[in-house]
Design a protein around this motif. Sequence first.
Motif, PDB file in Angstrom:
ATOM      1  N   LEU A  28       0.846  -1.189   0.000  1.00  0.00           N
ATOM      2  CA  LEU A  28       0.000   0.000   0.000  1.00  0.00           C
ATOM      3  C   LEU A  28       0.886   1.245   0.000  1.00  0.00           C
ATOM      4  O   LEU A  28       1.549   1.547   0.990  1.00  0.00           O
ATOM      5  CB  LEU A  28      -0.911   0.027   1.230  1.00  0.00           C
ATOM      6  CG  LEU A  28      -2.138  -0.890   1.252  1.00  0.00           C
ATOM      7  CD1 LEU A  28      -3.026  -0.651   0.041  1.00  0.00           C
ATOM      8  CD2 LEU A  28      -1.748  -2.344   1.366  1.00  0.00           C
ATOM      9  N   TYR A  31       0.607   8.642   0.260  1.00  0.00           N
ATOM     10  CA  TYR A  31      -0.089   9.688  -0.486  1.00  0.00           C
ATOM     11  C   TYR A  31       0.861  10.196  -1.566  1.00  0.00           C
ATOM     12  O   TYR A  31       1.660  11.104  -1.346  1.00  0.00           O
ATOM     13  CB  TYR A  31      -0.491  10.800   0.476  1.00  0.00           C
ATOM     14  CG  TYR A  31      -1.385  11.859  -0.134  1.00  0.00           C
ATOM     15  CD1 TYR A  31      -2.761  11.690  -0.184  1.00  0.00           C
ATOM     16  CD2 TYR A  31      -0.846  13.037  -0.646  1.00  0.00           C
ATOM     17  CE1 TYR A  31      -3.569  12.657  -0.743  1.00  0.00           C
ATOM     18  CE2 TYR A  31      -1.646  14.013  -1.199  1.00  0.00           C
ATOM     19  CZ  TYR A  31      -3.013  13.819  -1.244  1.00  0.00           C
ATOM     20  OH  TYR A  31      -3.814  14.793  -1.802  1.00  0.00           O
ATOM     21  N   TRP A 103      -4.065   3.890  -5.296  1.00  0.00           N
ATOM     22  CA  TRP A 103      -5.078   4.934  -5.088  1.00  0.00           C
ATOM     23  C   TRP A 103      -4.513   6.299  -5.481  1.00  0.00           C
ATOM     24  O   TRP A 103      -5.002   7.334  -5.069  1.00  0.00           O
ATOM     25  CB  TRP A 103      -5.600   4.915  -3.656  1.00  0.00           C
ATOM     26  CG  TRP A 103      -4.579   5.018  -2.560  1.00  0.00           C
ATOM     27  CD1 TRP A 103      -3.677   4.083  -2.177  1.00  0.00           C
ATOM     28  CD2 TRP A 103      -4.393   6.130  -1.668  1.00  0.00           C
ATOM     29  NE1 TRP A 103      -2.927   4.532  -1.118  1.00  0.00           N
ATOM     30  CE2 TRP A 103      -3.354   5.777  -0.778  1.00  0.00           C
ATOM     31  CE3 TRP A 103      -5.019   7.379  -1.522  1.00  0.00           C
ATOM     32  CZ2 TRP A 103      -2.910   6.636   0.222  1.00  0.00           C
ATOM     33  CZ3 TRP A 103      -4.586   8.225  -0.516  1.00  0.00           C
ATOM     34  CH2 TRP A 103      -3.534   7.859   0.338  1.00  0.00           C
ATOM     35  N   HIS A 223      -9.620  12.823   6.074  1.00  0.00           N
ATOM     36  CA  HIS A 223      -9.827  11.405   6.385  1.00  0.00           C
ATOM     37  C   HIS A 223     -10.153  11.219   7.865  1.00  0.00           C
ATOM     38  O   HIS A 223     -11.059  10.444   8.224  1.00  0.00           O
ATOM     39  CB  HIS A 223      -8.587  10.616   5.992  1.00  0.00           C
ATOM     40  CG  HIS A 223      -8.636   9.164   6.337  1.00  0.00           C
ATOM     41  ND1 HIS A 223      -9.803   8.434   6.376  1.00  0.00           N
ATOM     42  CD2 HIS A 223      -7.643   8.284   6.662  1.00  0.00           C
ATOM     43  CE1 HIS A 223      -9.546   7.184   6.696  1.00  0.00           C
ATOM     44  NE2 HIS A 223      -8.248   7.065   6.899  1.00  0.00           N
ATOM     45  N   TYR A 231     -12.015   7.717  -0.793  1.00  0.00           N
ATOM     46  CA  TYR A 231     -11.007   6.841  -0.199  1.00  0.00           C
ATOM     47  C   TYR A 231     -11.676   5.626   0.462  1.00  0.00           C
ATOM     48  O   TYR A 231     -11.185   4.496   0.340  1.00  0.00           O
ATOM     49  CB  TYR A 231     -10.191   7.634   0.815  1.00  0.00           C
ATOM     50  CG  TYR A 231      -9.189   6.829   1.612  1.00  0.00           C
ATOM     51  CD1 TYR A 231      -7.978   6.447   1.054  1.00  0.00           C
ATOM     52  CD2 TYR A 231      -9.459   6.470   2.930  1.00  0.00           C
ATOM     53  CE1 TYR A 231      -7.056   5.711   1.793  1.00  0.00           C
ATOM     54  CE2 TYR A 231      -8.546   5.743   3.675  1.00  0.00           C
ATOM     55  CZ  TYR A 231      -7.345   5.370   3.105  1.00  0.00           C
ATOM     56  OH  TYR A 231      -6.437   4.644   3.840  1.00  0.00           O
ATOM     57  N   GLU A 232     -12.777   5.839   1.156  1.00  0.00           N
ATOM     58  CA  GLU A 232     -13.497   4.727   1.779  1.00  0.00           C
ATOM     59  C   GLU A 232     -13.966   3.727   0.726  1.00  0.00           C
ATOM     60  O   GLU A 232     -13.895   2.501   0.928  1.00  0.00           O
ATOM     61  CB  GLU A 232     -14.688   5.260   2.571  1.00  0.00           C
ATOM     62  CG  GLU A 232     -14.318   6.034   3.816  1.00  0.00           C
ATOM     63  CD  GLU A 232     -13.721   5.150   4.896  1.00  0.00           C
ATOM     64  OE1 GLU A 232     -14.041   3.938   4.918  1.00  0.00           O
ATOM     65  OE2 GLU A 232     -12.936   5.661   5.704  1.00  0.00           O
ATOM     66  N   LEU A 235     -10.990   1.661  -0.363  1.00  0.00           N
ATOM     67  CA  LEU A 235     -10.681   0.632   0.629  1.00  0.00           C
ATOM     68  C   LEU A 235     -11.613  -0.572   0.474  1.00  0.00           C
ATOM     69  O   LEU A 235     -11.180  -1.730   0.574  1.00  0.00           O
ATOM     70  CB  LEU A 235     -10.812   1.204   2.036  1.00  0.00           C
ATOM     71  CG  LEU A 235      -9.601   1.911   2.642  1.00  0.00           C
ATOM     72  CD1 LEU A 235      -9.971   2.478   4.009  1.00  0.00           C
ATOM     73  CD2 LEU A 235      -8.414   0.972   2.773  1.00  0.00           C
ATOM     74  N   GLY A 258       2.749  -1.428   4.307  1.00  0.00           N
ATOM     75  CA  GLY A 258       2.388  -0.029   4.103  1.00  0.00           C
ATOM     76  C   GLY A 258       3.514   0.882   4.534  1.00  0.00           C
ATOM     77  O   GLY A 258       4.124   0.675   5.586  1.00  0.00           O
ATOM     78  N   SER A 261       2.040   7.283   4.738  1.00  0.00           N
ATOM     79  CA  SER A 261       0.583   7.326   4.858  1.00  0.00           C
ATOM     80  C   SER A 261      -0.041   5.982   4.500  1.00  0.00           C
ATOM     81  O   SER A 261      -1.122   5.637   4.998  1.00  0.00           O
ATOM     82  CB  SER A 261       0.005   8.414   3.948  1.00  0.00           C
ATOM     83  OG  SER A 261       0.505   9.687   4.281  1.00  0.00           O
ATOM     84  N   GLY A 262       0.642   5.230   3.637  1.00  0.00           N
ATOM     85  CA  GLY A 262       0.135   3.917   3.256  1.00  0.00           C
ATOM     86  C   GLY A 262       0.142   2.915   4.390  1.00  0.00           C
ATOM     87  O   GLY A 262      -0.528   1.879   4.301  1.00  0.00           O
ATOM     88  N   THR A 265      -3.297   2.933   5.613  1.00  0.00           N
ATOM     89  CA  THR A 265      -4.122   2.218   4.635  1.00  0.00           C
ATOM     90  C   THR A 265      -3.969   0.713   4.809  1.00  0.00           C
ATOM     91  O   THR A 265      -4.946  -0.039   4.754  1.00  0.00           O
ATOM     92  CB  THR A 265      -3.733   2.626   3.208  1.00  0.00           C
ATOM     93  OG1 THR A 265      -3.702   4.045   3.093  1.00  0.00           O
ATOM     94  CG2 THR A 265      -4.722   2.076   2.192  1.00  0.00           C
ATOM     95  N   GLU A 268      -5.897  -0.321   7.950  1.00  0.00           N
ATOM     96  CA  GLU A 268      -7.345  -0.335   7.707  1.00  0.00           C
ATOM     97  C   GLU A 268      -7.741  -1.531   6.853  1.00  0.00           C
ATOM     98  O   GLU A 268      -8.751  -2.196   7.115  1.00  0.00           O
ATOM     99  CB  GLU A 268      -7.754   0.969   7.028  1.00  0.00           C
ATOM    100  CG  GLU A 268      -7.570   2.209   7.894  1.00  0.00           C
ATOM    101  CD  GLU A 268      -7.789   3.485   7.113  1.00  0.00           C
ATOM    102  OE1 GLU A 268      -8.770   4.184   7.386  1.00  0.00           O
ATOM    103  OE2 GLU A 268      -6.965   3.786   6.228  1.00  0.00           O
TER     104      GLU A 268
END
Length: 429
Positions: A28, A31, A103, A223, A231-232, A235, A258, A261-262, A265, A268
């Motif tokens: 992941l 940003y 993303w 977020h 973004y949701e 995911l 990740g 920022s990943g 992600t 999550e």
Amino acid sequence: MAGQIGFTPPDLPARAGGAVRRRLVFYLPGYDPEAKKRYRALFVRELSRYGRRFDLPRRRVTPARTSPDGLVQSWTVEAGRDAGQDAGQDSWETHTTYEVLLWDDLVRRDFRRPLPLSMLLLTLGILHGIVTGKLFRLYGLNWKYGNVILYPFVMTLLLVALGLGAGLGLGAGLGRAAGSLPGWVSAGLGLAGGLGAVIAATPLLDRIFLRQLINDWVFNWQHSNGWRPDYEARLASFADHVAGRLAASEADEVMFVGHSSGALTAVELTARVLARRPERELSLLTLGAGLPLVAINPRAVRVRAEIAALVASERVVWADYQAPQDWMNFPGFNPARDLALPPGARIANPLIRSAKFRELIDPAVYPRISSRPFRMHFQFLMSNDLPGEYDYFALTLGPQRLRDRVLAPQIVPPRADAPAEPVSAHREI
């Protein structure tokens, strides 16, 4: 945050031993508007550097493939080593499927926002962080990251001041040149000219990562408040994709990775996959994570609940690598301790370790890159210069499971004939 970096959870889940032969990695990215181009090229380049310096004689990377929907970029890596090449080293071979879940189209959409609008959103986010105390907590966790956050805000104030000054000066000049113009018209034209100058300077500002940092902060602010339905939705798409892959996979280890920022992600996504497939054992590797940027917002209830689920889960082994030398992570941060999770909960995760960059980077190179925050931040994904416990390619391509690698790492030795590498090999990101 001061103190020694390192934590082994009291309820760390036990796992069956045995070497990994097949691994499925879901990477992941953070940003990053260029993720589709950057991470494949970075992986191949750094694996090549790694092979020249360390004893990994067999490594073959297939061409990258992109899924029809453009959300998954994948390739496979065959890596291995024969016994007898060095005393005490066993033979091994792994087959790794490496999938980058993309993303970056959402990030590019943010970058298409006019720069003045992004600056306004940044200002609102900073003010919100001051009112809620979030900014002060981030400073308490890592003052260097606090400065990284304030840098785009200070630059925004400076650019606004310069734009206003230039605009008022231009307006006054227009008023003198065309005396018949009303004062408000010349002032408006001048301010428009100042605003245009700021917009025209965008390419220059990109070279100092200003727009990247502005939009990154705005995204994390949005977020954390639950204002990013795009973004949701992504995911949810990732969770569908991973669930489908797991149903058909016979991998010995399924690993989510990740960076930056990943890392959030990846947290999550792992929590959502775990909720769907509670019988599957998963590995989670977070590198240079910025979890507090979102998780400490009081409104980020769902994010903290997902972190809490992973902290307590015996079906996940979560390893978090931090680095004091990296300005853009939170060394010493422990979500099991610092996020006020439910009292008395099981603490099975995360395993926290320092990457110890100072011990992994050539001493001749370290002074050159230590003052470049973005370069140091990406060291998590790059080849070591020297052998060490933290080793990105040993973690993702090697025969040890994540839990075993963190607790009892088999250090990959350098090649006896490893060539001296010029300083120029440490490229910009």
